[in-house]
Scaffold this active site. Structure first.
Site, PDB file in Angstrom:
ATOM      1  N   THR A 145      -0.342   5.223   1.058  1.00 10.84           N
ATOM      2  CA  THR A 145      -0.235   5.773   1.886  1.00 10.84           C
ATOM      3  C   THR A 145      -0.206   5.093   3.532  1.00 10.84           C
ATOM      4  OG1 THR A 145      -1.928   7.166   0.257  1.00 10.84           O
ATOM      5  CG2 THR A 145      -2.009   8.220   1.924  1.00 10.84           C
ATOM      6  N   ASP A 198       0.871  -1.610  -0.282  1.00  8.14           N
ATOM      7  CA  ASP A 198       0.228  -0.239  -0.393  1.00  8.14           C
ATOM      8  C   ASP A 198       0.668   1.406  -0.300  1.00  8.14           C
ATOM      9  OD1 ASP A 198      -1.858   1.814   0.686  1.00  8.14           O
ATOM     10  OD2 ASP A 198      -1.145   2.120   2.418  1.00  8.14           O
TER      11      ASP A 198
END
Lengths: 57, 884
Positions: B536, B534
């Site tokens: 963020t 991922d």
């Protein structure tokens, strides 16, 4: 050798007492935390610890 | 004894007025390096939290004893003291509902409760916390469990409120929060009953061994028939208890495994309990027959020791599992379950989340997390959805906008009309789904269990061969030798090889801030060939910060001074970048994350000689202007700032270039001239690139899936050297999960590294889900491994550690197999008797135990003061700032 007929049962009784003590200490949570009590020894304090040291039922 | 004052490195900085200490000087309170911007003047502190606690300790007269004890038993990583607590948590502690649900009433009207206590780490903490009964009237007893960071409190609710206790603890830097969703009770119960079994079986084994010693010393039926017979019967009696009470577990599980194998018709369903149960039962039956008939060998001692040793290994494994369980409980309990409800008359009262219904109005102050799904009724603000969607740029909301539980309110208070709360909210439903989905996952056969099929078949063949050979040599000895074979090959060491190595590894990993929630993850980690990451909050910090600045340094400070009067996220990021770390020392700030404290607090801690700011005028959506130290300063969008400047350089490309990278450009003009260009964005974590190159070097395919805007995602991928086709933006949570499942269908073993709510489904679907530090509740629940150390470097430790653990396990297994082959050969040739078995079996187990304990899988944390100043190990709030 016939004294063994007496000694072995006595040894077993002692072992049974040990097991009973162990059973009690586990049930009362003395093995749940084996680290903090060791530290508590270091704290020399005039503290009058209250009677119910382990309030957990 | 007062603590030694830190040495002041005056010689290094000649000419400095009040010479600052070296950045690696230890903070007087917590011992961590003070960094480049220490707080206080001799003694120096790493942050104002430590300073406050230091003075609080001395004022209350605890200082001397505290600092004398603080170096004792310091096995845990210290942390800078926190002096703020979520006021919602405090207010919850006194509600009737909380007392009802989470505390227990005693017969005399007093109550007992367990609280988690953050920040306890040494003997001094134990001493200080356990002084509660002496310091506060109404507290009857306080017992701290240091490894679990749990305080058992017994108090009289009429004489003392629980929040008073929490506040007392807070002034010394301990943050108390209630124990919620407590699974530790059942874990403790399971551990205790297994421990009792371990104790009882060892006591029985010890006595049986004593009796066996008499036989090995020469007692036999022909010499002293009475005594020998009595000893045999007594051994049998003790062994019967041991087999029935302790060995029953193995027999039951072996039976279940055989039934499963028959149903699925697969040898793979057989597990290690089968040969164990077989060895125990055959050995016991043969010995019992010898006892009854008065001839033949007895193996009672070997069997009872075997049972006790295997139960011990199993207990150690169970105990090591509680590390991750306790850590999960502790992190989950951090969520406040209180909400500010706005009444019809406009008054605000705090109520428990389960009293909130659809249609209620809820107030969300700046810096707090939105507790419900709903629609904004009034107020205008910016919210950060990074945890929910992966979008790094904050989103503006006004009346009528939808907000979801889990978003952080950044700028101004909001009133939210509740549409769904608690389990009905989107996050709540997701958590339910994860809980439900966790069960049907296929059990992965461990390496040892995979060997079992072959092992059982091998032993069966050997037993048959032994029978045939001895039938031919001496038919009367067949039974003796077959039994000897089955007992000696009973895989005691083999059964301990895996659990012990994993148990020790879990303990070492936990010390390094890595919690392994399930043990198959360790094995999977060594087989990973695809990693989904991922962006963020995982590769990046997950919040706006100053990334680049080109121009006049002084102008940046002026801009920061001006922006201290704004609550815009960009302003907050600028103030944070230029300010000192001391902000989280401000008490009573009701924020879940001290780093997100609104910049309005900053001027109060700014030095007295700070710039003078006048005529501040914030223009919504554009920027802010005002006078700083007599200069006109304008900060805002480049095209807006441009309208105020007479000269604009011919090089505006910088702004466009930044915008193309997905960053937010900001211009600062001083006295009508462009003075500095700033770029804001979601900064990469310093160790992200290292992790990706390590994963790449391991031969895994890394792909980056983010819910953020594709421009931002591809910019991040570019700066990390990731091929463009491996990075995708605007990925929905369902698509992340689908991507993981697609990789699995291609035959890959997939690891997912994430932190957000939108990653939870993918974390759950992946073979190994890794939730990084500070992740959302959902990711924490869904992941197999979670980290409590900042940054991504623990991920590297995790992969390396898993490799080493599997090495230890393989070493253990090879040794045990070697032992079993040698034992089988000896038994077939007829040299194994009860004495050989009694010596050889514990010896083999001892080798496995030693090899497991001496493993060097996970690095143990360095002693205090390890993190270099400004290193990623430090919380971001304490990042040193350039001196003004």
């Amino acid at each position: 050798m016939s004294v063994l007929y007496l000694l072995v049962p006595i040894a077993l009784l002692l072992a049974g007492a040990g097991v009973a003590a162990f059973f009690w200490s586990v049930r009362s949570g003395q093995f749940d935390d084996v680290e903090t009590p060791a530290i508590r020894v270091l704290v020399d304090e005039e503290r009058p610890r209250s009677s119910d040291e382990s309030p957990r039922p | 004894m007062t603590p030694a004052a830190p040495s002041i490195e005056a010689g290094d900085q000649p000419g400095a007025e009040a010479s600052a200490p070296a950045p690696d000087t230890a903070c007087v309170h917590c011992g961590l390096p003070v960094g480049a911007a220490p707080v206080g003047t001799d003694p120096y502190f790493c942050c104002s939290g430590c300073e406050i606690v230091y003075h609080a300790l001395h004022e209350s007269g605890f200082g001397d004893t505290y600092y004398r004890l603080s170096d004792v038993a310091r096995e845990r990583e210290p942390e800078p003291a926190k002096t703020s607590i979520d006021p919602l948590v405090l207010s919850e502690l006194d509600t009737d509902g909380f007392l009802e649900d989470h505390t227990e009433q005693q017969a005399d009207g007093t109550r007992t409760a367990d609280l988690f206590l953050d920040g306890v780490h040494c003997a001094a903490c134990v001493w200080l916390v356990e002084r509660l009964p002496q310091e506060l009237d109404g507290v009857l007893a306080a017992t701290l469990d240091l490894p679990r960071a749990r305080l058992s409190l017994h108090w009289d609710p009429d004489a003392c409120r629980l929040s008073t206790v929490a506040e007392w603890l807070l002034q010394f830097g301990y943050v108390a929060h209630p124990v919620r969703q407590d699974a530790s009770e059942s874990r403790t119960e399971g551990e205790r009953s297994l421990l009792v079994k371990v104790g009882v079986t060892w006591a029985l084994a010890g006595n049986v061994m004593l009796l066996a010693l008499a036989f090995y010393a020469g007692l036999d039926v022909s010499g002293d028939p009475g005594l020998a017979t009595a000893a045999r019967w007594l051994s049998m009696l003790l062994a019967t208890v041991s087999v029935g009470y302790g060995g029953g577990e193995f027999v039951r599980r072996a039976g279940a495994s055989i039934r499963l194998a028959l149903r699925t018709r697969s040898l793979r369903s057989l597990h290690m309990d089968i040969p164990i149960a077989l060895g125990i039962l055959v050995g016991y039956a043969d010995s019992a027959w010898s006892t009854v008939t008065g001839s033949g060998e007895v193996w009672f001692d070997s069997i009872t020791v075997l049972i006790a040793a295997l139960l011990t290994a199993r207990w150690l494994q169970l105990r090591s599992r509680r590390l991750a369980g306790d850590a999960t409980d502790r992190l989950l309990s951090l969520l406040p379950s209180m909400v500010r409800r706005v009444g019809p008359d406009g008054t605000v009262d705090t109520v428990r989340l389960d009293e909130i219904h659809r249609g209620d109005l809820v107030r969300v102050p700046t810096g707090e997390v939105v507790p419900v799904d709903g629609v904004v009724a009034s107020g205008e603000s910016t919210i950060n959805n990074a945890v929910l969607t992966g979008e790094s740029r904050p989103e503006s909301v006004r009346a009528g906008s939808d907000v979801a539980a889990g978003a952080t309110n950044l700028r101004a208070p909001l009133d939210v009309l509740v549409q769904a709360a608690g389990p009905e909210s989107r996050v709540g439903r997701l958590l339910d789904w994860i809980h439900d989905g966790a069960a049907p996952r296929a059990r992965v056969a461990s390496l040892a269990d995979r060997l079992t099929g072959y092992f059982v078949s091998g032993v069966a063949v050997l037993a048959l061969a032994t029978a045939l050979i001895w039938w031919w040599i001496e038919p009367s000895a067949v039974a003796t030798h077959v039994v000897a074979l089955l007992v000696i090959t009973c895989p005691c060491a083999l059964g301990m090889a895996t659990p012990l190595a994993l148990a020790v590894a879990a303990g070492k990993a936990a010390q390094a801030g890595i919690f392994l929630k399930n043990e198959s993850a360790t094995q999977h980690l060594t087989e990973i060939d695809a990693v989904v990451v991922d962006k963020t909050g995982t590769l990046t910090d997950g919040r706006l910060s100053l990334i680049d600045a080109v121009g006049d340094e002084q102008a940046i400070d002026r801009a920061a001074a001006l922006e201290a009067h704004s609550t815009h996220p960009i302003a907050e990021a600028l103030v944070r970048a230029r300010g000192s770390c001391s902000r989280d020392g401000s008490t009573g700030a009701g924020r879940t994350d001290p780093s997100q404290v609104a910049p309005a607090v900053a001027p109060t801690v700014a030095p007295a000689v700070g710039p003078v700011v006048e005529d501040v005028d914030a223009v919504s959506g554009q920027g802010i202007r005002g006078r700083v130290d007599g200069h006109d300063v304008i900060v805002g969008r480049p095209d807006w700032v441009r309208t105020f400047t007479s000269t604009w350089p011919d090089d505006p490309d910088r702004f466009t270039e930044w915008a193309e990278h997905g960053h937010t450009p900001v211009a600062v003009a001083v006295d009508g001239r462009l003075a500095v260009a700033l770029s804001f964005g979601d900064a990469l974590r310093p160790d992200s690139a290292d992790i990706l190159s390590m994963l790449d070097a391991m031969g895994t395919d890394v792909s980056l899936l983010s819910g953020d805007h594709p421009t931002v995602v591809s910019a991040v991928a570019r700066s990390l050297g990731l091929p463009a086709d491996r990075a995708r933006g605007h990925v929905m949570p369902e698509d992340k999960q689908a991507a993981v499942e697609r990789l699995q269908q291609e035959g890959r073993t997939v690891a997912m590294i994430g932190d957000g709510v939108n990653d939870a489904a993918a974390l759950q679907a992946a073979d190994v889900g890794i939730a990084v530090e500070g992740g959302s509740t959902a990711s924490l629940v869904a992941a197999d491994v979670f980290l409590t150390r900042d940054g991504l470097s623990p991920v590297a430790d995790l992969f390396r550690g898993a490799d080493r653990v599997m090495g230890v396990i393989r070493r253990n297994l090879s040794f045990s197999l070697f032992y079993n082959v040698a034992g089988a050969a000896a038994a077939m040739s007829g040299v194994v008797g009860p004495l050989v078995a009694a010596v050889a079996m514990p010896l083999s187990s001892l080798v496995v135990v030693t090899s497991s304990i001496l493993q060097r899988s996970f690095p143990s944390p360095e002693p205090t003061g390890s993190p270099a100043p400004g290193s990623p190990d430090r919380p971001p709030t304490h990042a040193p700032s350039p001196s003004p």
